[in-house]
Design an enzyme around this catalytic site. Structure first.
Site, mmCIF file in Angstrom:
data_model
loop_
_atom_site.group_PDB
_atom_site.id
_atom_site.type_symbol
_atom_site.label_atom_id
_atom_site.label_comp_id
_atom_site.label_asym_id
_atom_site.label_seq_id
_atom_site.Cartn_x
_atom_site.Cartn_y
_atom_site.Cartn_z
ATOM 1 C CB SER A 100 5.310 5.462 4.045
ATOM 2 O OG SER A 100 6.249 6.389 4.571
ATOM 3 C CG ASP A 102 -1.560 3.436 7.166
ATOM 4 O OD1 ASP A 102 -2.399 2.958 5.725
ATOM 5 O OD2 ASP A 102 -2.723 4.938 7.113
ATOM 6 C CG HIS A 134 -0.455 6.669 4.944
ATOM 7 N ND1 HIS A 134 -1.628 6.199 4.972
ATOM 8 C CD2 HIS A 134 0.959 7.364 5.648
ATOM 9 C CE1 HIS A 134 -1.434 7.479 6.313
ATOM 10 N NE2 HIS A 134 -0.155 7.984 6.297
ATOM 11 C CG ASN A 184 -1.918 0.754 1.154
ATOM 12 O OD1 ASN A 184 -3.046 1.541 0.725
ATOM 13 N ND2 ASN A 184 -2.242 1.791 2.520
#
Length: 205
Positions: free
Chosen positions: A141, A150, A114, A112
């Site tokens: 990130s 996260d 972020h 993912n």
């Protein structure tokens, strides 16, 4: 070659940056499927233009549990060869929290992006959080997804200086430019088997 599945909910700009890098043969991975939980997501048309198959698994009005919804996602991923052994799943603005079962099945296979320098400012409105906190730098990130919010091991980060005159919108735009650079880079590192996880650390070879 690995098969890539990308999950989106909206415009899919990070998805687009990844798919364009693949098209330019910068990343040795097969873009197998783009899945959206919203039928009107702008990213679906972009994916189609770039020659990638799309599917919609609508979440609005879904009667079952989060786990049951994710089983549908996993079924589509599997159908297109994005398996726990031969696949990578990228979340690109996918506005759902995926279930622990999904994370466990695709352990260290879901990444993912972020818009903050994790572990700072997790969750929603990260750019606003950075401004309200008075941070001098922010950024983005790319990280592996685990069962937390996260909290997975960080793969790569990019720093963006916070200007005194910044608004949430101006800071977000500058961070997004960096996102479009580091997300394809992270996918490339994964596809080339350059990433090893050691505890909370990722080691890039």
């Amino acid at each position: 070659m690995l098969n890539l599945g990308i999950l989106i909910s909206g415009r899919g700009s990070n998805m687009e940056s990844i798919l364009k890098a693949i098209k330019k043969k910068k990343i040795p991975i097969n873009p197998a499927i783009v899945i959206s939980n919203k039928p009107d997501a702008r990213g679906l048309k972009i994916a189609e233009k770039l020659g990638v198959k799309i599917e919609v698994i609508e979440s609005k009005g879904f009667k079952g549990s989060r786990e049951e919804y994710d089983k549908k996602i996993i079924s589509v991923l599997t159908k297109h060869g994005v398996t726990p052994k031969k696949g990578l799943v990228c979340l690109a603005g996918f506005m759902r929290i995926i279930s622990p079962e999904f994370v466990k099945k695709y352990k260290n296979r879901i990444i993912n992006i972020h818009p903050a320098l994790l572990p700072a400012f997790p969750g929603l409105n990260s750019q606003k959080q950075a401004l309200e906190y008075g941070a001098k730098v922010s950024g983005c990130s790319v990280h592996f997804v685990d069962a937390g919010m996260d909290t997975g091991p960080v793969i790569i980060q990019a720093v963006v200086k916070v200007d005194e005159k910044d608004t949430e919108e101006t800071l977000s735009k500058r961070i997004l430019k960096k996102e479009h650079m580091i997300y394809p880079e992270a996918v490339n590192l994964f596809a080339r088997k350059k990433i090893k996880i050691s505890g909370r650390r990722t080691i890039i070879s």
